[in-house]
Write an enzyme that holds these catalytic residues in place. Structure first.
Site: not given
Length: 380
Positions: A22-23, A117, A122-125, A305
Site C-alpha cells: 500500500k505504501n 491514523c 507526523r509533521p510535513i515540515d 507497523d
C-alpha cells in the site's frame, strides 16, 4: 461502526498470498501523473486509501481506467486543476505525495493537509523544507499545502530526521528539477526503492535508493511505462506474527524474504521456526514462546507497523518482554484492549513492559488505529 465478532482458540494453518504494498502504491499512483503518456500499474492493492487517491487523481482531470481489481491505467495529460481537496483525500495520509508529483511536473500544487491514523506527530515540515530547497514557495493556508515555483533547481538536501514520506516526495519533485539533487539521511525502506525504480522506468535518473544518500539528475519529461508494485511487507508480517500468536503453521506467499528479515529474526529468537523460500516464508509455532526485547527503528530495523502485533504475540510469552517505540510516540493504543483481554502490560512513556500470561480472554475492545486493530484481531 464496523464490528468483528471473533471466536478464538484455533491455530491458523494454511497458505496466504500477499498483495501489493500500500505504501509503495500510494506514491507510485501519485507519480504516474508526472508524464503525459499512459502508465499501467499492476499489483495495486484494492484498499480504501488507494481508491480514494485514484478518485482524487480523476477529479483533477487525469484519466483513470481500472483494468481489473489490481491493475490501473493512468494518463495525466488531461490535468488542468492543481487543487486536490475533498472530504475523502483529507482522511488519508498519502495525499501529500500529490504535492511532489504536481510540483515536479507543473511547478505548482495545492493539496489538502493529510489525515490518517492518529499515532503521534507526523509533521510535513521536512517535505516543505525539501521543496523550498529546490526553489519552491511553500505555505499552508485554509488547510491546504500550497507550493509554487518558477522553476525547480537541483540542490543538496540533508533530512534532519529519517522520513519515508519526505524522501519520496522530494525525490519525485527533484526528478523533474534542473540539475543534480542529493538527498542525505534518506529513508531506506523497500517502498522508497520501489518508487525510485518506477520513476526510473519512466525515464528519471535516480541512483542510491535503498541507501542513505540518493542522487537525482533532473530530466525534462517522463514517459509511459508498465510497472508491478512490490509485495506488502507489513501485510506479510501481520500473517507471520498471527501464525506465531495462534500456535499455527502458515506459508506466506508472494513476498520478498529479504524485506522481512527483521520480523523473521525476532520470531526465531522467541522460539518459532521460520523457513524461507525464493518468494515465500513459512512460520511454524509449536513450542512455548520465549521472552525478548525489541526496539522499533527505520528499515532495516524492526518496523513500527509490526510493534502492535508483536505486543499481542508477546502477551503469551514466558517472562518479561520490553518494547521500546522510537518512531511514533502514540503507538501503544493496543495495550488498553489487550489488558481488557487479560494481558499484563505496563506503559512508561515510549517503553512497554509485557509480562506473559497463560491465556487471553474474550472482551469488547476498540481499535483506535489501523495497526491497533490488526493487533487486537490477532489477539482475539
Amino acid at each position: 461502526m464496523e464490528q468483528y465478532v471473533i471466536k478464538g482458540g484455533n491455530p491458523l494453518v494454511g497458505e496466504v498470498e500477499i498483495g501489493g504494498a500500500k505504501n509503495a502504491a500510494l506514491a507510485i499512483l501519485s507519480a504516474a501523473v508526472m508524464t503525459d503518456e499512459t502508465v499501467t500499474i499492476e499489483n495495486v492493492p484494492n484498499v480504501r486509501d488507494t481508491n480514494v487517491l485514484l478518485n482524487a487523481i480523476e477529479e483533477i482531470g487525469a484519466r483513470v481506467e481500472r483494468l481489473d481489481a489490481h491493475t490501473v491505467r493512468i494518463n495525466g495529460s488531461f490535468i488542468r486543476d492543481f487543487n486536490v481537496d475533498n472530504e475523502f483525500i483529507r482522511k488519508i495520509r498519502a495525499s501529500y505525495y500529490l504535492i511532489g508529483a504536481l510540483l515536479g511536473k507543473y511547478k505548482r500544487a495545492e493539496v489538502a493537509l493529510p489525515g490518517g491514523c492518529n499515532i503521534g506527530g507526523r509533521p510535513i515540515d521536512l517535505h516543505m523544507k525539501g521543496f523550498r530547497a529546490l526553489g519552491a514557495d511553500v505555505d499552508i493556508k485554509y488547510g491546504l499545502v500550497r507550493a509554487y515555483a518558477e522553476k525547480l533547481t537541483g540542490t543538496h538536501i540533508y533530512l534532519d530526521k529519517v522520513s519515508v514520506g519526505a524522501t519520496i516526495n522530494i525525490m519525485m519533485a527533484a526528478s523533474m528539477a534542473e540539475g543534480k539533487t542529493i538527498i542525505e539521511n534518506a529513508a531506506k525502506e523497500p517502498h522508497v526503492v520501489d518508487v525510485a525504480n518506477f520513476l526510473n522506468s519512466m525515464g528519471a535518473n535516480i541512483r542510491g535508493a535503498g541507501t542513505d544518500v540518493i542522487r537525482i539528475v533532473g530530466v525534462e519529461k517522463l514517459h509511459a511505462t508498465e510497472y508491478s508494485i512490490i509485495p506488502d511487507q507489513i501485510e506479510a508480517g501481520t500473517f507471520m506474527l498471527a501464525a506465531a500468536a495462534t500456535k499455527g503453521d502458515v506459508t506466506v506467499k508472494n513476498v520478498i524474504p529479504k524485506h522481512l528479515e527483521a520480523i523473521s529474526a525476532k520470531l526465531l529468537e522467541i522460539g518459532c521456526e521460520v523457513e524461507e523460500f525464493d518468494d515465500a516464508v513459512r512460520v511454524v509455532a509449536s513450542k512455548p514462546l520465549r521472552h525478548t526485547q525489541v526496539t522499533t527503528l527505520p528499515y532495516p530495523g524492526f518496523p513500527t507497523d509490526m510493534q502492535p502485533l508483536l505486543m499481542a504475540l508477546l502477551t503469551l510469552a514466558k517472562g518479561h518482554c520490553m518494547i521500546s517505540e522510537t518512531v511514533f510516540e502514540a503507538r501503544f493504543s493496543q495495550a488498553e484492549g489487550l489488558c481488557r483481554m487479560g494481558a499484563d502490560i505496563r506503559i512508561a512513556g515510549r517503553r512497554a513492559s509485557v509480562f506473559g500470561v497463560e491465556r487471553l480472554f474474550g472482551a469488547e475492545v476498540f481499535a483506535k488505529d489501523l495497526r491497533c486493530g490488526a493487533a487486537l484481531l490477532c489477539a482475539a
